[in-house]
Design a protein around this motif. Structure first.
Motif, PDB file in Angstrom:
ATOM      1  N   ILE A 189      37.783  32.066  30.972  1.00 33.32           N
ATOM      2  CA  ILE A 189      38.111  32.164  32.399  1.00 33.32           C
ATOM      3  C   ILE A 189      39.624  32.210  32.599  1.00 33.32           C
ATOM      4  CG2 ILE A 189      37.912  31.039  34.648  1.00 33.32           C
ATOM      5  CD1 ILE A 189      35.311  32.266  33.569  1.00 33.32           C
ATOM      6  N   GLU A 190      40.368  31.474  31.770  1.00 34.41           N
ATOM      7  CA  GLU A 190      41.835  31.509  31.855  1.00 34.41           C
ATOM      8  C   GLU A 190      42.365  32.908  31.575  1.00 34.41           C
ATOM      9  OE1 GLU A 190      43.236  26.992  30.600  1.00 34.41           O
ATOM     10  OE2 GLU A 190      42.770  28.440  29.020  1.00 34.41           O
ATOM     11  N   TYR A 191      41.805  33.578  30.568  1.00 36.96           N
ATOM     12  CA  TYR A 191      42.221  34.938  30.256  1.00 36.96           C
ATOM     13  C   TYR A 191      41.848  35.900  31.382  1.00 36.96           C
ATOM     14  CZ  TYR A 191      43.418  34.240  25.294  1.00 36.96           C
ATOM     15  OH  TYR A 191      44.010  33.867  24.114  1.00 36.96           O
ATOM     16  N   LEU A 192      40.617  35.813  31.843  1.00 34.64           N
ATOM     17  CA  LEU A 192      40.125  36.749  32.852  1.00 34.64           C
ATOM     18  C   LEU A 192      40.929  36.679  34.144  1.00 34.64           C
ATOM     19  CD1 LEU A 192      36.270  36.344  32.325  1.00 34.64           C
ATOM     20  CD2 LEU A 192      37.595  38.432  31.939  1.00 34.64           C
ATOM     21  N   THR A 193      41.345  35.485  34.524  1.00 34.55           N
ATOM     22  CA  THR A 193      42.128  35.343  35.754  1.00 34.55           C
ATOM     23  C   THR A 193      43.615  35.592  35.501  1.00 34.55           C
ATOM     24  OG1 THR A 193      42.264  32.941  35.399  1.00 34.55           O
ATOM     25  CG2 THR A 193      40.507  33.749  36.828  1.00 34.55           C
ATOM     26  N   GLY A 194      44.067  35.298  34.296  1.00 33.94           N
ATOM     27  CA  GLY A 194      45.497  35.405  33.990  1.00 33.94           C
ATOM     28  C   GLY A 194      46.028  36.814  33.907  1.00 33.94           C
ATOM     29  N   ILE A 195      45.167  37.783  33.559  1.00 35.19           N
ATOM     30  CA  ILE A 195      45.646  39.153  33.345  1.00 35.19           C
ATOM     31  C   ILE A 195      45.520  40.039  34.579  1.00 35.19           C
ATOM     32  CG2 ILE A 195      45.179  39.085  30.866  1.00 35.19           C
ATOM     33  CD1 ILE A 195      42.652  40.733  31.452  1.00 35.19           C
ATOM     34  N   LEU A 196      45.139  39.474  35.701  1.00 40.06           N
ATOM     35  CA  LEU A 196      45.003  40.258  36.923  1.00 40.06           C
ATOM     36  C   LEU A 196      46.310  40.991  37.255  1.00 40.06           C
ATOM     37  CD1 LEU A 196      42.917  37.923  39.253  1.00 40.06           C
ATOM     38  CD2 LEU A 196      42.375  40.308  38.715  1.00 40.06           C
ATOM     39  N   LEU A 197      46.245  42.314  37.288  1.00 38.30           N
ATOM     40  CA  LEU A 197      47.390  43.184  37.581  1.00 38.30           C
ATOM     41  C   LEU A 197      48.631  42.840  36.761  1.00 38.30           C
ATOM     42  CD1 LEU A 197      47.155  43.855  41.426  1.00 38.30           C
ATOM     43  CD2 LEU A 197      46.345  45.250  39.520  1.00 38.30           C
ATOM     44  N   MET A 198      48.410  42.361  35.530  1.00 40.41           N
ATOM     45  CA  MET A 198      49.493  42.100  34.596  1.00 40.41           C
ATOM     46  C   MET A 198      49.766  43.418  33.864  1.00 40.41           C
ATOM     47  SD  MET A 198      49.550  39.101  31.699  1.00 40.41           S
ATOM     48  CE  MET A 198      51.000  38.742  30.705  1.00 40.41           C
ATOM     49  N   GLU A 199      50.770  44.142  34.300  1.00 44.42           N
ATOM     50  CA  GLU A 199      50.973  45.522  33.850  1.00 44.42           C
ATOM     51  C   GLU A 199      51.142  45.676  32.342  1.00 44.42           C
ATOM     52  OE1 GLU A 199      53.873  47.745  35.981  1.00 44.42           O
ATOM     53  OE2 GLU A 199      53.048  47.248  37.957  1.00 44.42           O
ATOM     54  N   GLU A 200      51.714  44.687  31.694  1.00 49.82           N
ATOM     55  CA  GLU A 200      51.905  44.819  30.248  1.00 49.82           C
ATOM     56  C   GLU A 200      50.579  44.800  29.479  1.00 49.82           C
ATOM     57  OE1 GLU A 200      53.246  41.088  28.015  1.00 49.82           O
ATOM     58  OE2 GLU A 200      54.039  40.755  30.033  1.00 49.82           O
TER      59      GLU A 200
END
Length: 311
Positions: A189-200
């Motif tokens: 869940i930390e990964y799924l929420t953390g990468i939201l619109l993270m362009e890299e």
């Protein structure tokens, strides 16, 4: 931001939704059958709406998803009598792309399986094929890959849990010694929420793994130890896969075809080897034992074959 959550009534979807709401996102829950949604106040939250849409059919998407920013692709068809689940998963992926191509979407987040070995099971091969299909569009895709997700309700983990809860002695195939890297539901869940619109992370893939690499036999043994049980696991050179699947389906109440495809993947080494964003997201991978402690609360209701889940 506005998020389309496909597979919203699946295991991960139901766990991801509260986290997205907590972060203030507007979430459109997409399900194949609204009547199968669990009764929960969360679906009546001000920031949540529910739509019925079957990606196995070529349908016109509703206007409510036109202005979405991100879509989570959590769809799979490896349940029930799905002998031909690969074709169903392929069809769903193409129909999904057709639907979101008419929106303002900026990122697709796909949860797949770790596929670092040359010889993959049908299950893992299908997950890899879905990723290829999703990447065929112009929309940036971020892929997160996992092996066994440790949390009560996760199909693979439920097999481990049910066997250890019910059987004092298990005679298993030699491939119980295959290495795997289970990951905690909390970390997922930390990964799924953390990468939201993270362009890299756009158009890149990341393996998610727990702190340690262990065998499936060790997973069984450590679960038994965690519960305070004496369990004996004996491995023999070979057990035909259909027989193993029948045994698992009988003692875990899992669907036979689901069991067959899941345990077929247990012959494949599933170890994470590509993750450059773990530290940037501030994620501390939990060990298998820590995952059990954090994700599997008690008491266990053996009559319903379920255990409570805590965070």
């Amino acid at each position: 931001m506005k998020i389309l959550l496909t597979g919203a009534n699946g295991y991960i979807g139901k766990k991801l939704l509260p986290a997205l709401i907590k972060e203030g996102h507007q979430v459109i829950c997409c399900v194949r059958n609204v009547s199968k949604l669990p009764s929960s106040e969360i679906y009546s939250h001000n920031n949540v709406s529910v739509i019925e849409f079957d990606f196995l059919k070529d349908q016109t998407p509703p206007d409510s998803i036109i202005d979405i920013d991100v879509a989570y692709y959590l769809i799979h068809s490896m349940t029930g009598f799905s002998k031909g689940f690969e074709e169903m998963e392929e069809k769903a992926a193409y129909h999904f792309l057709s639907a979101v191509s008419k929106t303002s979407i900026k990122q697709i987040i796909y949860l797949g399986g770790i596929t670092n070995e040359d010889n993959l099971s049908r299950h893992l091969s299908s997950r890899k094929n879905v990723e290829t299909i999703l990447r065929s569009s112009a929309v940036p895709v971020t892929t997160l890959k996992a092996g066994i997700i440790v949390g009560c309700g996760s199909a693979s983990f439920e097999i481990i849990r049910s066997l250890m809860e019910k059987l004092p002695v298990i005679i298993g195939p030699k491939w119980l010694d295959t290495q795997s890297q289970p990951v905690s539901l909390i970390n997922v869940i930390e990964y799924l929420t953390g990468i939201l619109l993270m362009e890299e992370t756009f158009n890149k893939s990341y393996d998610m793994g727990g702190e340690s690499v262990i065998t499936y036999k060790k997973m069984l043994e450590q679960y038994a130890e965690f519960r305070g049980y004496k369990r004996y696991i004996i491995t023999i050179p070979s057990i035909p896969m259909p027989i193993a699947a029948f045994f698992v389906s009988v003692f875990t109440s899992s669907d036979y075809y689901l069991s067959l495809n899941l345990i077929s993947s247990m012959k494949v080494k599933i170890v994470a080897n590509n993750n450059t964003i773990e530290k940037k997201l501030g994620i501390k991978p939990l060990s298998y034992k820590e995952s059990l402690q954090r994700c599997c609360g008690f008491p266990i209701n053996l009559q319903q074959n379920k255990c409570a889940e805590i965070s």
